[in-house]
Design a protein around this motif. Structure first.
Motif, PDB file in Angstrom:
ATOM      1  N   VAL A 226       2.950   2.054  -4.042  1.00 21.45           N
ATOM      2  CA  VAL A 226       3.479   2.683  -2.829  1.00 21.45           C
ATOM      3  C   VAL A 226       3.514   4.196  -2.950  1.00 21.45           C
ATOM      4  O   VAL A 226       3.584   4.905  -1.937  1.00 21.45           O
ATOM      5  CB  VAL A 226       4.874   2.136  -2.437  1.00 21.45           C
ATOM      6  N   GLY A 227       3.481   4.720  -4.150  1.00 20.02           N
ATOM      7  CA  GLY A 227       3.457   6.161  -4.351  1.00 20.02           C
ATOM      8  C   GLY A 227       4.786   6.835  -4.076  1.00 20.02           C
ATOM      9  O   GLY A 227       5.794   6.182  -3.816  1.00 20.02           O
TER      10      GLY A 227
ATOM     11  N   THR B 258       0.829  -1.206   0.000  1.00 16.39           N
ATOM     12  CA  THR B 258       0.000   0.000   0.000  1.00 16.39           C
ATOM     13  C   THR B 258       0.862   1.254   0.000  1.00 16.39           C
ATOM     14  O   THR B 258       2.096   1.183   0.120  1.00 16.39           O
ATOM     15  CB  THR B 258      -0.917   0.032   1.240  1.00 16.39           C
ATOM     16  N   GLN B 259       0.190   2.394  -0.075  1.00 16.70           N
ATOM     17  CA  GLN B 259       0.849   3.699  -0.072  1.00 16.70           C
ATOM     18  C   GLN B 259       1.840   3.818   1.080  1.00 16.70           C
ATOM     19  O   GLN B 259       1.545   3.403   2.205  1.00 16.70           O
ATOM     20  CB  GLN B 259      -0.196   4.816   0.068  1.00 16.70           C
TER      21      GLN B 259
END
Length: 74
Positions: free
Chosen positions: A70-71, A47-48
């Motif tokens: 993950v940004g 996730t982010q």
């Protein structure tokens, strides 16, 4: 093993080569597998903001998917 130091081995050559045709095949394969690979990464909990280490995923297509998940803070 010409040129290799004692105890070191030369890296294995990619069996299918690095021709333009092979690189196009790998890009097509990655594009077709993108939805299921993305799903696997999401189901794995990526996730982010997470940090992910990708080792040996080939041309980097999986790393690109993970980076998107993950940004910029991951």
């Amino acid at each position: 093993m010409a040129g290799a130091s004692q105890g070191q081995s030369e890296p294995a050559a990619y069996a299918l080569g690095h021709t333009d045709q092979e690189l196009r095949r790998l890009a097509t394969q990655a594009r077709l597998n993108d939805p299921i690979t993305r799903h696997f990464l999401i189901m794995a909990g990526i996730t982010q903001g997470m940090r992910v280490l990708d080792i040996g995923s080939g041309a980097g297509d999986v790393a690109i998917l993970a980076a998107a998940l993950v940004g910029s803070t991951g």
